[in-house]
Design a protein around this motif. Structure first.
Motif, PDB file in Angstrom:
ATOM      1  N   ARG A 420     -16.112  -7.770 -25.593  1.00 24.49           N
ATOM      2  CA  ARG A 420     -16.265  -8.998 -24.803  1.00 24.49           C
ATOM      3  C   ARG A 420     -17.196  -9.994 -25.481  1.00 24.49           C
ATOM      4  NH1 ARG A 420     -18.245  -6.347 -19.330  1.00 24.49           N
ATOM      5  NH2 ARG A 420     -19.514  -5.324 -20.939  1.00 24.49           N
ATOM      6  N   HIS A 441     -16.829 -19.403 -29.578  1.00 25.11           N
ATOM      7  CA  HIS A 441     -16.598 -18.763 -28.288  1.00 25.11           C
ATOM      8  C   HIS A 441     -15.673 -19.568 -27.398  1.00 25.11           C
ATOM      9  CE1 HIS A 441     -19.824 -21.532 -28.249  1.00 25.11           C
ATOM     10  NE2 HIS A 441     -20.092 -21.422 -26.987  1.00 25.11           N
ATOM     11  N   ARG A 444     -11.017 -18.772 -27.440  1.00 24.94           N
ATOM     12  CA  ARG A 444     -10.196 -18.023 -26.476  1.00 24.94           C
ATOM     13  C   ARG A 444      -9.732 -18.904 -25.329  1.00 24.94           C
ATOM     14  NH1 ARG A 444     -13.828 -12.581 -25.621  1.00 24.94           N
ATOM     15  NH2 ARG A 444     -13.602 -11.718 -27.703  1.00 24.94           N
ATOM     16  N   GLN A 445     -10.497 -19.969 -25.046  1.00 23.83           N
ATOM     17  CA  GLN A 445     -10.169 -20.811 -23.904  1.00 23.83           C
ATOM     18  C   GLN A 445      -9.113 -21.856 -24.261  1.00 23.83           C
ATOM     19  OE1 GLN A 445     -11.250 -20.383 -20.877  1.00 23.83           O
ATOM     20  NE2 GLN A 445     -12.597 -18.690 -21.386  1.00 23.83           N
ATOM     21  N   MET A 587     -19.849 -23.098 -23.561  1.00 31.19           N
ATOM     22  CA  MET A 587     -18.989 -22.865 -24.719  1.00 31.19           C
ATOM     23  C   MET A 587     -19.127 -23.989 -25.746  1.00 31.19           C
ATOM     24  SD  MET A 587     -15.651 -21.535 -22.669  1.00 31.19           S
ATOM     25  CE  MET A 587     -15.834 -20.246 -21.432  1.00 31.19           C
ATOM     26  N   ASP A 688     -10.238 -18.595 -17.283  1.00 33.24           N
ATOM     27  CA  ASP A 688     -10.373 -17.159 -17.511  1.00 33.24           C
ATOM     28  C   ASP A 688     -11.503 -16.659 -16.616  1.00 33.24           C
ATOM     29  OD1 ASP A 688     -11.025 -14.609 -18.411  1.00 33.24           O
ATOM     30  OD2 ASP A 688     -10.634 -15.079 -20.506  1.00 33.24           O
ATOM     31  N   GLU A 690     -12.720 -13.776 -15.841  1.00 37.22           N
ATOM     32  CA  GLU A 690     -13.647 -12.796 -16.406  1.00 37.22           C
ATOM     33  C   GLU A 690     -14.654 -13.480 -17.329  1.00 37.22           C
ATOM     34  OE1 GLU A 690     -13.612  -8.743 -19.182  1.00 37.22           O
ATOM     35  OE2 GLU A 690     -11.745  -9.537 -18.352  1.00 37.22           O
ATOM     36  N   ARG A 691     -14.156 -14.415 -18.138  1.00 34.43           N
ATOM     37  CA  ARG A 691     -15.038 -15.113 -19.071  1.00 34.43           C
ATOM     38  C   ARG A 691     -16.015 -16.027 -18.327  1.00 34.43           C
ATOM     39  NH1 ARG A 691     -17.691 -14.164 -23.192  1.00 34.43           N
ATOM     40  NH2 ARG A 691     -18.268 -15.975 -24.404  1.00 34.43           N
ATOM     41  N   ALA A 694     -18.672 -13.966 -16.849  1.00 33.97           N
ATOM     42  CA  ALA A 694     -19.596 -13.481 -17.868  1.00 33.97           C
ATOM     43  C   ALA A 694     -20.574 -14.568 -18.283  1.00 33.97           C
ATOM     44  CB  ALA A 694     -18.816 -12.979 -19.078  1.00 33.97           C
ATOM     45  N   GLU A 695     -20.117 -15.826 -18.298  1.00 32.57           N
ATOM     46  CA  GLU A 695     -20.973 -16.931 -18.727  1.00 32.57           C
ATOM     47  C   GLU A 695     -21.956 -17.352 -17.639  1.00 32.57           C
ATOM     48  OE1 GLU A 695     -21.346 -18.391 -21.531  1.00 32.57           O
ATOM     49  OE2 GLU A 695     -19.635 -17.779 -22.728  1.00 32.57           O
TER      50      GLU A 695
END
Length: 868
Positions: A420, A441, A444-445, A587, A688, A690-691, A694-695
């Protein structure tokens, strides 16, 4: 332990003496420390007890051996010892050295001992430069840019830099390891250890060490003293590996007196160039000095502009360019560096140059708080390994910005990184965007869909810099309304959404002319003040936070403005205050700088700008925030409404507590509704979950509802711990909370992992038992009522007043008939007059940020502006 030893010498032991008057005098204690380390390396124990003569005699053999290699340090040691024998520090120093002798040795103790010895001098010169004193040059430049590398950083870069060449079985004769800012030699010592173990068996131990010291390891430091410390450390570690003193001296070189350029100018380091010779592979491992243009001397600044224009007068960036320029195929470069050049627009030229000629093999993005000895530091660092350009190869980024220093260490030492946190990106992705920012980072977005950016709908701006906030910014209660050259201003200063932080005025004049007269000021966007609707705080550690700019209010650098061109300002606020926007911001800006340029780059669907349902929810959030602020001192929104006749004080206090908690619970629920509505405007590819979690974590209202397993006493203690003397939310340590928090209920809900509504139910059930919280609310009520009696208001219209304590107590008693028994119950004070004269002054000063308007003077209460 090392810090205590250094403190015993620099603070307690040699007071009034001149034996450690200059940095060169540090050679004495450093040589003594080296002797103790050498004795340990050779397997000899120090004598027990604290006899100075016996201690010195035990070192005689090592003193003779090491002194032959380092004669100047030996002479300094003898002078130091003579002075030490007359001081109070000797006994404590000997005790500490004997204790250290029993501890395992990792090789970097000598450099860290120096670090602590020179700390007082470093603090002095840096503080002087920040106060407008001389810029950092000469000795001040050396001492202020020396901070040695954490062991885990050294370990990671040494392994990543050298292991591939060892695996390729590169002959040791063809290898050179260079540290061009070697400091105390930590990288060179780690390389010595790594290569000795890697090539052990290929050569006899003595030959191997001689080859490493006399040929392979090359160090340079602008500071000759540091080159000497590095050499001492290398010799000691080599002795530890061999069990005997090595016959070769290390190749460590120091700069010339008065030189500020050093390694940055090749012509000034001919010995380094010669030592590198015609090596087949050069591995550079270093932690270069960090220094920006603000504290830099003019000659060094001009040199950097001329020789390293892409570095923008940043010393660390100049070192990167110099070292990267040396890389040939097969060479490697491992470095501790600031991350500013990776993202700031001013470094776009450097990034293009770097990506064209170099390969980022690995980058561990550590963010802030990467150093054990520096708490809360703002410097954000990364550990990167570069090689010559290799088209098509991916760069590996490990994102550790949110971990504490222990977590960073564990992640870098793990055999397999957390997927991750791992991002693999080709350089071409960075070269595809106009500014070549290394937003690894954000890859992925990105999706094939195109979403407009926020800059298409609004103009985020920089604010004016006063150059001297202490002079030009004051609390609103410090300046009367008739002084119309002072204007209400949004200063920022904390995490705050929707509305708030309205308690400042700025010395402005008509169009900022008062500020423009200050040499250090910078007027910005003065003509945009009237058309600006929103402001934001410029620190991003807690996330993007935006609020309304009030009519007639100005904005400045720490609370910059946003002018909305299309759509509803309330809809804009819904997005900008969402966790989704803050996740995008993090990000874009790993440094967590909330700058206008980054806000303009945020994705922003056109449909969001005119969402009428969002506008309704945000309007209610603003109303709730205004209602809450109106009950709290220290805000311009404050307005005291005398309570209806208080017959049941307990009941009134309980209602006040639940009113605050209930208003916050409603606002948190609305914020979660706004969050969900905002996300529905975005393509699924960009959201996302999950992302995002996490942030920035989850919204408090999205947490699960559950029964609160806590006693009334614990609920009382927990809530009271979040409140200050005005019953305002007092931010704590945030204990892992990844996003801004501005209320007690939210903080407690996040800490317990349950929804605010469930927590509110518990407080409603137990409100009668909240003794500590009710005591806070009771004294806050008395405080507000006292100010009301004296004529104070939240605006700037109040006038000075002087009243007898007895008269104020009588009026309070008629306004709030609390009686002596009630007062004693909540405050342990017998009467209102005694409370006014004893408890109120300190409480009032705390509430008004140590700029009180109220004081007790000769049995009178005096209401007046604070003196400048």
């Amino acid at each position: 332990m090392l810090r205590k030893l250094a403190r015993a010498l620099t603070v307690e032991g040699l007071k009034g003496g001149d034996v450690l008057a200059t940095r060169a005098d540090l050679r004495g204690p450093l040589f003594l420390f080296a002797l103790v380390q050498l004795r340990q390396a050779l397997g000899h124990a120090l004598p027990a007890g604290h006899s100075a003569a016996a201690f010195r005699a035990s070192l005689s053999a090592q003193e003779e051996q090491l002194g032959a290699l380092f004669p100047e340090a030996s002479r300094s040691f003898r002078r130091f010892w003579r002075a030490l024998e007359k001081s109070l520090a000797l006994r404590r120093l000997l005790e500490g050295l004997v204790q250290l002798n029993a501890l395992p040795n990792s090789g970097d103790e000598l450099s860290w001992f120096y670090q602590y010895l020179k700390t007082p001098l470093e603090q002095s010169v840096v503080a002087s430069a920040h106060r407008g004193g001389p810029k950092l040059a000469g000795e001040a430049l050396l001492v202020s840019t020396q901070f040695f590398t954490e062991p885990y950083m050294v370990e990671f870069l040494t392994r990543c830099g050298l292991a591939p060449l060892v695996e390729q079985k590169v002959p040791l004769e063809q290898l050179r390891v260079l540290d061009p800012a070697c400091g105390g030699g930590n990288f060179l010592i780690a390389a010595l250890d790594f290569l000795f173990r890697a090539y052990q068996g290929t050569y006899p131990p003595q030959q191997l060490v001689d080859m490493l010291l006399g040929r392979v390891l090359v160090g340079y430091d602008l500071d000759p003293l540091m080159a000497e410390v590095a050499a001492l450390g290398i010799v000691i570690h080599a002795s530890r590996l061999l069990g005997a003193l090595p016959s070769s001296l290390p190749l460590t070189f120091g700069g010339l007196p008065g030189d500020e350029r050093g390694f940055l100018e090749p012509s000034r380091v001919p010995k380094v160039e010669s030592a590198l010779g015609h090596a087949g592979h050069i591995v550079i491992l270093t932690n270069p000095p960090f220094l920006g243009r603000r504290l830099m001397s003019l000659p060094l600044k001009e040199y950097l502009h001329e020789a390293y224009p892409l570095a923008k007068a940043d010393l660390c960036a100049a070192f990167l360019i110099r070292c990267l320029g040396m890389l040939r195929p097969g060479d490697r470069f491992g470095v501790v560096h600031q991350t500013n050049w990776m993202f700031l627009s001013s470094f776009v030229g450097m990034r293009k140059w770097l990506l064209d000629r170099s390969q980022i093999e690995q980058c561990a993005d550590l963010g802030a708080n990467a150093f054990s000895d520096l708490s809360g530091e703002k410097v954000r660092v990364a550990l990167s390994v570069f090689s010559h350009a290799q088209p098509g190869r991916k760069s590996r980024f490990l994102r550790l910005v949110d971990a504490d220093v222990v977590g960073k260490q564990a992640a870098l030492r793990a055999d397999t990184p957390d997927p991750r946190l791992l991002f693999e990106v080709e350089s071409k992705h960075f070269l595809e965007n106009a500014d070549c920012e290394l937003h690894y980072h954000a890859v992925r977005q990105k999706a094939s869909v195109r979403v407009p950016t926020y800059g298409d709908f609004a103009v985020p701006m920089q604010g004016t810099s006063t150059g001297d906030n202490d002079r030009f910014i004051k609390f609103s209660w410090e300046v009367p309304e008739e002084r119309n050259e002072w204007r209400a201003v949004s200063k920022g200063g904390g995490y705050c959404k929707w509305l708030g932080l309205n308690r400042y005025v700025v010395l402005w004049g008509e169009r900022g002319e008062r500020i423009s007269q200050n040499p250090g000021s910078a007027l910005r966007n003065v003509d945009k003040m009237e058309s600006t609707q929103l402001v934001y705080s410029d620190t991003g550690t807690a996330g993007l936070n935006v609020r309304l700019l009030r009519p007639g209010q100005l904005f400045i650098a720490s609370g910059p403005g946003i002018a909305v061109r299309e759509g509803e300002p309330f809809a804009h606020m819904a997005y900008l205050n969402s966790r989704l926007a803050s996740a995008f911001m993090r990000m874009l800006s790993p440094k967590l700088t909330i700058a206008a340029g980054y806000i303009r780059q945020l994705p922003f669907p056109e449909t969001l700008a005119r969402d009428s349902e969002l506008v309704k929810r945000v309007r209610r959030c603003v109303e709730l925030k205004d209602e809450g602020l109106s009950r709290k001192l220290g805000n311009d929104e404050f307005r005291f409404v005398p309570p209806r006749p208080v017959r049941e004080l307990d009941r009134w206090l309980e209602q006040a507590i639940l009113e605050d908690l209930g208003g916050e619970a409603e606002r948190l629920s609305l914020e979660w509704e706004c969050e969900q509505a905002v996300r529905r405007h975005f393509p699924a590819e960009l959201v996302d979950e999950e992302r995002i979690s996490a942030e920035v974590g989850r919204c408090a209202a999205a947490l699960p509802g559950a029964d609160v397993e806590a006693s009334a006493e614990l609920l009382d203690e927990s809530l009271a711990g979040t409140l200050d003397a005005a019953c305002r939310y007092r931010p704590g340590t945030r204990r892992g909370i990844r996003f801004g928090c501005e209320g007690s209920l939210e903080a407690l809900a996040q800490a317990r992992g349950i929804a605010p509504a469930a927590l509110l139910d518990s407080y409603q059930r137990e409100v009668t038992s909240l003794r500590r919280v009710k005591a806070l609310y009771f004294e806050d009520l008395l405080h507000r009522a006292t100010l009301h009696v004296l004529g104070f208001s939240g605006d700037r219209r109040w006038r000075s007043e002087r009243r007898r304590l007895r008269d104020v107590a009588d009026e309070l008693d008629s306004l709030l008939p609390v009686g002596g028994d009630v007062l004693r119950r909540w405050t342990n004070v017998a009467g209102l007059e005694a409370w006014l004269g004893t408890r109120l002054p300190a409480l009032h000063s705390e509430v008004f940020w140590q700029r009180p308007v109220l004081r007790v003077e000769h049995s009178h209460l005096v209401l007046s502006r604070p003196s400048s």
